[in-house]
Design a protein around this motif. Structure first.
Motif, mmCIF file in Angstrom:
data_model
loop_
_atom_site.group_PDB
_atom_site.id
_atom_site.type_symbol
_atom_site.label_atom_id
_atom_site.label_comp_id
_atom_site.label_asym_id
_atom_site.label_seq_id
_atom_site.Cartn_x
_atom_site.Cartn_y
_atom_site.Cartn_z
ATOM 1 N N ALA A 116 -8.088 3.406 -7.125
ATOM 2 C CA ALA A 116 -8.003 2.016 -6.433
ATOM 3 C C ALA A 116 -8.543 1.208 -7.552
ATOM 4 O O ALA A 116 -7.924 -0.065 -7.760
ATOM 5 C CB ALA A 116 -8.882 1.747 -5.355
ATOM 6 N N CYS A 134 -3.800 8.031 -4.213
ATOM 7 C CA CYS A 134 -3.937 6.603 -4.718
ATOM 8 C C CYS A 134 -4.129 5.628 -3.394
ATOM 9 O O CYS A 134 -3.224 5.704 -2.747
ATOM 10 C CB CYS A 134 -2.512 6.072 -5.229
ATOM 11 S SG CYS A 134 -2.446 4.427 -5.779
ATOM 12 N N HIS A 135 -5.242 4.986 -3.366
ATOM 13 C CA HIS A 135 -5.713 4.167 -2.337
ATOM 14 C C HIS A 135 -4.785 2.718 -2.367
ATOM 15 O O HIS A 135 -4.299 2.246 -1.491
ATOM 16 C CB HIS A 135 -6.877 3.772 -2.268
ATOM 17 C CG HIS A 135 -7.688 5.035 -2.391
ATOM 18 N ND1 HIS A 135 -8.240 5.750 -1.238
ATOM 19 C CD2 HIS A 135 -8.440 5.542 -3.404
ATOM 20 C CE1 HIS A 135 -8.966 6.557 -1.508
ATOM 21 N NE2 HIS A 135 -9.289 6.612 -2.742
ATOM 22 N N SER A 136 -4.383 2.582 -3.598
ATOM 23 C CA SER A 136 -3.812 1.169 -4.162
ATOM 24 C C SER A 136 -3.625 1.069 -5.591
ATOM 25 O O SER A 136 -4.659 1.467 -6.228
ATOM 26 C CB SER A 136 -4.248 -0.047 -3.510
ATOM 27 O OG SER A 136 -3.593 -1.109 -3.993
ATOM 28 N N ARG A 139 -4.636 -4.040 -7.358
ATOM 29 C CA ARG A 139 -4.179 -5.145 -7.042
ATOM 30 C C ARG A 139 -4.368 -6.500 -7.812
ATOM 31 O O ARG A 139 -3.628 -7.204 -7.790
ATOM 32 C CB ARG A 139 -4.698 -5.319 -5.485
ATOM 33 C CG ARG A 139 -4.381 -4.103 -4.394
ATOM 34 C CD ARG A 139 -4.301 -4.763 -3.031
ATOM 35 N NE ARG A 139 -3.330 -5.322 -2.683
ATOM 36 C CZ ARG A 139 -3.004 -5.529 -1.575
ATOM 37 N NH1 ARG A 139 -3.581 -5.103 -0.521
ATOM 38 N NH2 ARG A 139 -1.802 -6.129 -0.917
ATOM 39 N N ALA A 183 -0.166 9.255 -1.863
ATOM 40 C CA ALA A 183 -0.201 7.597 -1.433
ATOM 41 C C ALA A 183 -0.832 7.702 -0.080
ATOM 42 O O ALA A 183 -0.564 8.437 0.708
ATOM 43 C CB ALA A 183 0.813 6.810 -1.444
ATOM 44 N N HIS A 187 3.131 1.818 2.451
ATOM 45 C CA HIS A 187 3.132 0.725 1.645
ATOM 46 C C HIS A 187 2.529 0.906 0.359
ATOM 47 O O HIS A 187 3.217 0.294 -0.607
ATOM 48 C CB HIS A 187 1.988 -0.223 2.588
ATOM 49 C CG HIS A 187 1.925 -1.731 2.098
ATOM 50 N ND1 HIS A 187 3.082 -2.473 1.740
ATOM 51 C CD2 HIS A 187 0.809 -2.138 1.618
ATOM 52 C CE1 HIS A 187 2.274 -3.653 1.227
ATOM 53 N NE2 HIS A 187 0.876 -3.435 1.240
ATOM 54 N N VAL A 188 1.541 1.628 0.082
ATOM 55 C CA VAL A 188 1.009 2.025 -1.107
ATOM 56 C C VAL A 188 2.170 3.083 -2.047
ATOM 57 O O VAL A 188 2.552 2.530 -3.060
ATOM 58 C CB VAL A 188 -0.031 2.701 -0.880
ATOM 59 C CG1 VAL A 188 -0.679 3.389 -2.383
ATOM 60 C CG2 VAL A 188 -1.466 1.643 -0.583
ATOM 61 N N ARG A 191 4.337 0.665 -3.478
ATOM 62 C CA ARG A 191 3.957 -0.180 -4.791
ATOM 63 C C ARG A 191 3.620 0.703 -5.891
ATOM 64 O O ARG A 191 4.095 0.446 -7.211
ATOM 65 C CB ARG A 191 2.615 -0.756 -4.578
ATOM 66 C CG ARG A 191 2.701 -1.758 -3.355
ATOM 67 C CD ARG A 191 1.834 -2.862 -3.595
ATOM 68 N NE ARG A 191 0.497 -2.740 -3.940
ATOM 69 C CZ ARG A 191 -0.479 -2.338 -2.807
ATOM 70 N NH1 ARG A 191 -0.222 -2.417 -1.661
ATOM 71 N NH2 ARG A 191 -1.679 -2.069 -3.406
ATOM 72 N N GLU A 298 -3.004 -4.804 4.891
ATOM 73 C CA GLU A 298 -4.079 -3.849 4.257
ATOM 74 C C GLU A 298 -3.143 -2.643 3.717
ATOM 75 O O GLU A 298 -2.098 -2.169 4.054
ATOM 76 C CB GLU A 298 -5.156 -3.233 4.945
ATOM 77 C CG GLU A 298 -5.920 -4.476 5.464
ATOM 78 C CD GLU A 298 -7.556 -3.929 5.588
ATOM 79 O OE1 GLU A 298 -7.971 -3.126 4.877
ATOM 80 O OE2 GLU A 298 -8.305 -4.787 6.082
ATOM 81 N N ASP A 299 -3.648 -1.954 2.656
ATOM 82 C CA ASP A 299 -3.027 -0.694 2.177
ATOM 83 C C ASP A 299 -3.089 0.246 3.303
ATOM 84 O O ASP A 299 -1.812 0.662 3.357
ATOM 85 C CB ASP A 299 -3.981 -0.164 1.162
ATOM 86 C CG ASP A 299 -4.159 -1.270 -0.070
ATOM 87 O OD1 ASP A 299 -2.929 -1.978 -0.487
ATOM 88 O OD2 ASP A 299 -5.034 -1.553 -0.670
ATOM 89 N N GLY A 320 2.241 -3.657 5.649
ATOM 90 C CA GLY A 320 1.123 -2.725 5.112
ATOM 91 C C GLY A 320 1.072 -1.627 6.124
ATOM 92 O O GLY A 320 1.585 -1.103 6.600
#
Length: 394
Positions: A116, A134-136, A139, A183, A187-188, A191, A298-299, A320
Motif C-alpha cells: 500500500a 496489494c491493499h492498493s 493512492r 488484490a 476495486h483494487v 486499479r 474504500e479499497d 469501492g
C-alpha cells in the motif's frame, strides 16, 4: 484444515492458529509497521501460515504492534536508521525504492510483499516466486494524487510533481518484478490493471468475524453508527449533514481529537462523538446499532464486515470495496449518489420498505465469507499456482 505439502515440507495448518512449518524460508515485505490496521492484520495472518518467516519493513514501532507481531522476526531497511524515522517515515518515501532494492533476499524460497506503500520493489533471486498482496496501488501517486497535493503544505506541494513523477516510473517498473498479484477487492484489482497493466486474483483480507456476535432484538438501540478514522475520504461530513437534516440519532466512533472538534462544530445534538473506544465498546455498539452508515469509498472496508458479523445491516455508498461485501437488499443497502440526499434516501428505504430481506442471521452468515480461513486458503492457492506447493495438495 490441513493441506498436504510436498515431500520435503511439513503439513500446513490453515486458520487454526497452531504453529506450522513448511520447511521453506519465507520473506514477507511490508511498507511500515507503526500501528495495527488492516495491513498489519494481513501480516499477522501470513505469519500464521508461515510462522518462521522473516518480516522486512522500512520502519517499525514495536510498542504499537500486537503481542503476536512483536514476537516475529522483524528486520528493517536503512530508512529505520534515518533521523526521527518512526515519526517522519513518510518524508523518506523517495528513498524507499533504493532501500528495498538494497535488501538481500538470497536464500529465501518464497517472497510475499504487502503493498500500500513501497514494498513490492524488492529484487528477488531467479527461480524464487514473488507474490504481491496489494491493499492498493499508492493512492497518493495515482487516483488520489491531486487530493493529497491539495491538502499538503506549501513546500510539499512544490516538490510533489517532481517526486511523484519519478516514483510513478519506479512503481510501474517494479510491478514487472512480481510473479503474481493478489488484490484485496475487485476495486483494487481494477486499479492494478489500470496503473500497472497487470492481472490479479481477488483474495479478500482477513476479518476477525468470529469476535463479533449479534444481540437479542430486545437489546437493539435506536441509533445509527459511523465508525472509523475521521479522514476526509471516508466522508463523515456526508453522515453528519444527513443526520443533522433527519434528526435521527447517530453515534460516531473514531478520532483523531482534532477532527472530532472540527466535526462537533458542524453537528446537532442528535449526533454523539465518542472518540476512540475500547474494542469491547466498539463490538457492543456494532451489535446494538440500527445500521452502520458507510458513505465513503474504500479499497475494501473492514468495518462493514464487522457490522454484518454483528448481525446488523450496512448502508454504504455503492462504490469501492462495499460492492464486494454488502449484498443490496439482504445485508444492507447501497446508494448510488455520494451525498447527504443519497444517504437520507437509503435510511428512509431501510426503515420503510417491507420488501427487504435483511436478517441478522443472513448478515452474520454472509460475513463468514471474509474470515481468516478464506484469506489463508487464497494465499496458499496462489503459492501453489507458482509451483511452491504441489497441485495434489488441493
Amino acid at each position: 484444515m490441513v493441506l498436504e505439502s510436498s515431500s520435503n515440507m511439513e503439513p500446513i495448518a490453515i486458520a487454526d492458529h497452531s504453529p506450522v512449518n513448511t520447511g521453506a524460508r519465507v520473506a514477507i515485505i511490508h511498507y511500515w509497521l507503526v500501528g495495527m490496521r488492516g495491513g498489519e492484520r494481513v501480516i499477522e495472518s501470513l505469519c500464521r501460515i508461515f510462522p518462521d518467516a522473516d518480516i522486512y519493513t522500512h520502519v517499525v514501532a514495536k510498542e504499537n504492534l500486537s503481542a503476536f507481531l512483536q514476537g516475529q522476526s522483524i528486520k528493517t531497511t536503512f530508512i529505520a536508521r534515518l533521523p526521527r524515522a518512526k515519526k517522519m517515515y513518510q518524508s523518506y518515501l523517495p528513498l524507499m525504492p533504493l532501500a528495498l532494492e538494497e535488501l538481500d533476499l538470497s536464500g529465501y524460497d518464497l517472497v510475499i510483499s504487502s503493498e500500500a506503500g513501497p514494498a513490492k520493489g524488492v529484487i528477488v533471486p531467479p527461480g524464487v516466486p514473488h507474490i504481491c498482496y496489494c491493499h492498493s496501488p499508492m493512492r497518493y501517486l495515482w487516483d488520489q494524487y491531486h487530493v493529497y497535493k491539495a491538502g499538503a503544505g506549501r513546500l510539499t506541494r512544490l516538490m510533489m510533481p517532481f517526486l511523484a513523477h519519478s516514483l510513478r516510473e519506479w512503481d510501474v517498473t517494479s510491478a514487472m518484478r512480481v510473479d503474481a498479484f493478489l488484490a484485496n477487492s475487485n476495486h483494487v484489482a481494477d486499479r492494478i490493471e489500470k496503473y500497472w497493466r497487470r492481472p490479479s486474483a481477488v483474495v479478500h483480507p482477513p476479518v476477525q468475524v468470529e469476535e463479533f456476535s449479534p444481540v437479542p432484538e430486545r437489546e437493539l438501540g435506536d441509533f445509527y453508527l459511523w465508525a472509523g478514522e475521521l479522514a476526509s475520504y471516508k466522508r463523515p461530513d456526508i453522515a453528519i449533514d444527513a443526520f443533522n437534516r433527519m434528526g435521527k440519532k447517530l453515534i460516531v466512533i473514531g478520532g483523531p481529537d482534532k477532527e472530532i472538534k472540527r466535526y462537533t462544530k458542524l453537528a446537532k445534538d442528535n449526533i454523539t462523538f465518542l472518540g476512540k473506544v475500547s474494542y469491547e465498546q466498539l463490538k457492543s455498539h456494532m451489535a446494538r446499532c440500527r445500521a452502520l452508515v458507510f458513505p465513503g469509498e474504500e479499497d475494501f472496508g473492514i468495518v462493514p464486515v464487522e457490522a454484518m458479523a454483528s448481525g446488523r445491516p450496512v448502508i454504504a455508498f455503492a462504490k469501492g470495496g462495499a460492492l464486494d461485501t454488502v449484498v443490496h437488499g439482504k445485508t444492507g443497502l447501497l446508494f448510488e449518489e455520494q451525498s447527504a440526499d443519497g444517504l437520507i434516501a437509503a435510511v428512509s428505504e431501510l426503515e420503510k420498505s417491507r420488501d427487504l430481506e435483511i436478517s441478522p442471521k443472513y448478515c452474520r452468515s454472509h460475513s463468514m465469507k471474509f474470515n481468516e480461513s478464506a484469506f489463508q486458503q487464497g494465499v496458499i492457492a496462489a503459492t501453489e499456482k507458482l509451483g511452491f506447493f504441489r497441485k495434489s495438495m488441493f
